[in-house]
Design a protein around this motif. Structure first.
Motif, PDB file in Angstrom:
ATOM      1  N   UNK A 195       0.836  -1.197   0.000  1.00 25.39           N
ATOM      2  CA  UNK A 195       0.000   0.000   0.000  1.00 25.39           C
ATOM      3  C   UNK A 195       0.881   1.262   0.000  1.00 25.39           C
ATOM      4  N   UNK A 196       0.418   2.289  -0.704  1.00 18.51           N
ATOM      5  CA  UNK A 196       1.159   3.536  -0.764  1.00 18.51           C
ATOM      6  C   UNK A 196       0.971   4.359   0.503  1.00 18.51           C
ATOM      7  N   UNK A 197       1.958   5.203   0.788  1.00 14.47           N
ATOM      8  CA  UNK A 197       1.951   6.041   1.989  1.00 14.47           C
ATOM      9  C   UNK A 197       2.325   7.472   1.606  1.00 14.47           C
ATOM     10  N   UNK A 198       1.621   8.419   2.201  1.00 12.41           N
ATOM     11  CA  UNK A 198       1.993   9.830   2.139  1.00 12.41           C
ATOM     12  C   UNK A 198       2.072  10.324   3.576  1.00 12.41           C
ATOM     13  N   UNK A 199       3.189  10.914   3.953  1.00 14.08           N
ATOM     14  CA  UNK A 199       3.393  11.281   5.349  1.00 14.08           C
ATOM     15  C   UNK A 199       2.567  12.497   5.751  1.00 14.08           C
ATOM     16  N   UNK A 200       2.329  12.603   7.057  1.00 11.72           N
ATOM     17  CA  UNK A 200       1.634  13.767   7.594  1.00 11.72           C
ATOM     18  C   UNK A 200       2.418  15.046   7.333  1.00 11.72           C
ATOM     19  N   UNK A 201       3.749  14.949   7.376  1.00 13.22           N
ATOM     20  CA  UNK A 201       4.605  16.114   7.137  1.00 13.22           C
ATOM     21  C   UNK A 201       4.385  16.661   5.731  1.00 13.22           C
ATOM     22  N   UNK A 202       4.242  15.761   4.765  1.00 11.66           N
ATOM     23  CA  UNK A 202       3.999  16.165   3.379  1.00 11.66           C
ATOM     24  C   UNK A 202       2.680  16.931   3.265  1.00 11.66           C
ATOM     25  N   UNK A 203       1.627  16.427   3.895  1.00  9.45           N
ATOM     26  CA  UNK A 203       0.323  17.086   3.816  1.00  9.45           C
ATOM     27  C   UNK A 203       0.334  18.434   4.544  1.00  9.45           C
ATOM     28  N   UNK A 257       2.867  20.363   4.886  1.00  9.24           N
ATOM     29  CA  UNK A 257       3.623  21.305   4.058  1.00  9.24           C
ATOM     30  C   UNK A 257       2.724  21.970   3.023  1.00  9.24           C
ATOM     31  N   UNK A 258       1.848  21.194   2.425  1.00  4.87           N
ATOM     32  CA  UNK A 258       0.961  21.739   1.394  1.00  4.87           C
ATOM     33  C   UNK A 258      -0.078  22.683   2.005  1.00  4.87           C
ATOM     34  N   UNK A 259      -0.536  22.371   3.213  1.00  4.59           N
ATOM     35  CA  UNK A 259      -1.454  23.276   3.901  1.00  4.59           C
ATOM     36  C   UNK A 259      -0.748  24.586   4.230  1.00  4.59           C
ATOM     37  N   UNK A 260       0.480  24.487   4.731  1.00  7.86           N
ATOM     38  CA  UNK A 260       1.251  25.697   5.029  1.00  7.86           C
ATOM     39  C   UNK A 260       1.453  26.535   3.769  1.00  7.86           C
ATOM     40  N   UNK A 261       1.802  25.874   2.664  1.00 10.07           N
ATOM     41  CA  UNK A 261       2.060  26.611   1.426  1.00 10.07           C
ATOM     42  C   UNK A 261       0.809  27.335   0.946  1.00 10.07           C
ATOM     43  N   UNK A 262      -0.363  26.702   1.114  1.00 12.59           N
ATOM     44  CA  UNK A 262      -1.589  27.368   0.694  1.00 12.59           C
ATOM     45  C   UNK A 262      -1.851  28.609   1.549  1.00 12.59           C
ATOM     46  N   UNK A 263      -1.657  28.491   2.855  1.00  7.01           N
ATOM     47  CA  UNK A 263      -1.879  29.635   3.744  1.00  7.01           C
ATOM     48  C   UNK A 263      -0.943  30.778   3.366  1.00  7.01           C
ATOM     49  N   UNK A 264       0.321  30.441   3.044  1.00  9.10           N
ATOM     50  CA  UNK A 264       1.261  31.473   2.599  1.00  9.10           C
ATOM     51  C   UNK A 264       0.765  32.168   1.343  1.00  9.10           C
ATOM     52  N   UNK A 265       0.196  31.390   0.422  1.00 13.51           N
ATOM     53  CA  UNK A 265      -0.286  31.944  -0.832  1.00 13.51           C
ATOM     54  C   UNK A 265      -1.548  32.774  -0.637  1.00 13.51           C
ATOM     55  N   UNK A 266      -2.478  32.256   0.150  1.00 14.73           N
ATOM     56  CA  UNK A 266      -3.778  32.911   0.292  1.00 14.73           C
ATOM     57  C   UNK A 266      -3.764  34.094   1.261  1.00 14.73           C
ATOM     58  N   UNK A 267      -2.899  34.064   2.268  1.00 16.07           N
ATOM     59  CA  UNK A 267      -2.903  35.108   3.304  1.00 16.07           C
ATOM     60  C   UNK A 267      -1.548  35.811   3.406  1.00 16.07           C
ATOM     61  N   UNK A 268      -0.830  35.866   2.326  1.00 13.67           N
ATOM     62  CA  UNK A 268       0.503  36.470   2.346  1.00 13.67           C
ATOM     63  C   UNK A 268       0.439  37.919   2.824  1.00 13.67           C
ATOM     64  N   UNK A 299      -2.148  25.961  14.652  1.00 15.64           N
ATOM     65  CA  UNK A 299      -2.803  24.751  14.173  1.00 15.64           C
ATOM     66  C   UNK A 299      -2.077  23.484  14.603  1.00 15.64           C
ATOM     67  N   UNK A 300      -0.806  23.366  14.245  1.00 14.36           N
ATOM     68  CA  UNK A 300      -0.076  22.106  14.414  1.00 14.36           C
ATOM     69  C   UNK A 300       0.846  22.069  15.627  1.00 14.36           C
ATOM     70  N   UNK A 347      -4.530  20.560  15.919  1.00 18.98           N
ATOM     71  CA  UNK A 347      -4.785  19.875  14.651  1.00 18.98           C
ATOM     72  C   UNK A 347      -3.703  18.822  14.414  1.00 18.98           C
ATOM     73  N   UNK A 348      -4.127  17.570  14.286  1.00 20.09           N
ATOM     74  CA  UNK A 348      -3.181  16.483  14.060  1.00 20.09           C
ATOM     75  C   UNK A 348      -3.642  15.635  12.874  1.00 20.09           C
ATOM     76  N   UNK A 349      -2.685  15.221  12.056  1.00 20.04           N
ATOM     77  CA  UNK A 349      -2.943  14.394  10.884  1.00 20.04           C
ATOM     78  C   UNK A 349      -2.163  13.093  10.988  1.00 20.04           C
ATOM     79  N   UNK A 350      -2.748  11.998  10.523  1.00 21.36           N
ATOM     80  CA  UNK A 350      -2.024  10.741  10.411  1.00 21.36           C
ATOM     81  C   UNK A 350      -1.465  10.573   9.003  1.00 21.36           C
ATOM     82  N   UNK A 351      -0.695   9.505   8.782  1.00 18.19           N
ATOM     83  CA  UNK A 351      -0.222   9.180   7.443  1.00 18.19           C
ATOM     84  C   UNK A 351      -1.422   8.874   6.548  1.00 18.19           C
TER      85      UNK A 351
END
Length: 296
Positions: free
Chosen positions: A40-48, A50-61, A121-122, A143-147
């Motif tokens: 089964x494939x895995x995507x880490x919580x850190x990866x997700x 990062x993308x949330x952080x990047x969106x906040x930077x873009x939307x609320x810069x 959040x995190x 706010x906590x996310x799993x893999x």
């Protein structure tokens, strides 16, 4: 500072990838992360995150209160020093300041939470001034996310590519192209589960209703401003949110997660699109005191 949220939440994210690498593993030549026992494939919580952080930077810069602490181009010490500037003291005076003001740790924590969205959040470990008597401490985020884990086993493909731009002049005299390799997943649907503690929001970071709305917005759009050739086509397909009527919750999280079923449609052996899956939410099984909302 806005009032902290008063309700506990759980949520489930379904996202997919088509002809891309959703999360490369540097210990395996950057091939897609995979559970070696099950496939089964895995995507880490850190990866997700990062993308949330990047969106906040873009939307609320540039907006006050929406800076990002874990930032690719900003060392942590630079952000930590803002707390010193806020207090109007030099690092060398930290020991004396802490002795004269027993409440200084809370002031530092509150400053960092008020100014950095991802800390609210995190949470964060902000003990980077190891030799100083004063540091920004540690904050446990609500706010906590799993893999994320794929619904079916994945079969990464290694693709050989060529390029006509040769690296050196010496090589250019011998050959006209160079070879390279990249890994892709033809298609996979992933499921991630998350938790939001109103109790921690109230006691620790002050994560507010406005912050919560921005979190949902960031999750829904976290791949829309993150496209690249390496990641292929990625999209959030479902965001299912469970809202409790109380701060501490009205039902165990695993029972709520069990109400969401994802399975291949009859006759589909090798899924190649989101339409090859059927997603159902058993709203009748959601306990009293919990509201279920499909936001996507």
């Amino acid at each position: 500072m806005a009032e902290a949220i008063k309700n506990r939440y759980e949520f489930v994210i379904l996202f997919d990838v088509e002809n891309g690498n959703p999360n490369g593993d540097p210990d395996a030549g950057n091939m897609p992360r995979i559970d070696s026992e099950t496939g089964y494939g895995i995507v880490t919580d850190v990866c997700l995150k990062r993308k949330i952080r990047n969106y906040v930077l873009t939307a609320r810069e540039g907006e006050p209160g929406y800076d990002i602490y874990i930032h690719e181009s900003v060392p942590l010490n630079v952000s930590d020093k803002r707390a010193y500037e806020y207090l109007g003291v030099q690092e060398a005076d930290a020991k004396k300041l802490k002795k004269n003001d027993p409440d200084i740790d809370r002031k530092i924590r509150d400053f960092m939470c008020q100014n950095f969205y991802d800390i609210r959040a995190f949470g964060a470990v902000m003990t980077t001034f190891v030799k100083a008597a004063l540091n920004c401490g540690q904050v446990r985020g609500p706010v906590q996310l799993g893999f994320a884990r794929s619904i079916d086993p994945i079969m990464p493909q290694e693709v050989t590519i060529t390029r006509v731009a040769i690296t050196t002049e010496a090589d250019a005299e011998k050959k006209g192209t160079e070879m390279g390799r990249k890994y892709v997943v033809p298609y996979a649907l992933y499921r991630a589960e998350g938790y939001i503690s109103a109790n921690l929001a109230r006691k620790s970071t002050g994560f507010s209703e406005d912050d919560l709305s921005l979190l949902w917005e960031a999750i829904i759009n976290m791949f829309e401003h993150d496209h690249s050739a390496a990641r292929g086509k990625m999209a959030v397909r479902e965001l299912v949110v469970f809202r409790h009527d109380s701060e501490l919750g009205n039902a165990p999280s695993h029972k709520l997660f069990d109400t969401i079923s994802v399975k291949r449609r009859d006759g589909v052996d090798y899924p190649r699109s989101y339409g090859d899956y059927e997603v159902t939410v058993d709203t009748a099984a959601v306990p009293e005191g919990v509201t279920c909302t499909r936001m996507v």
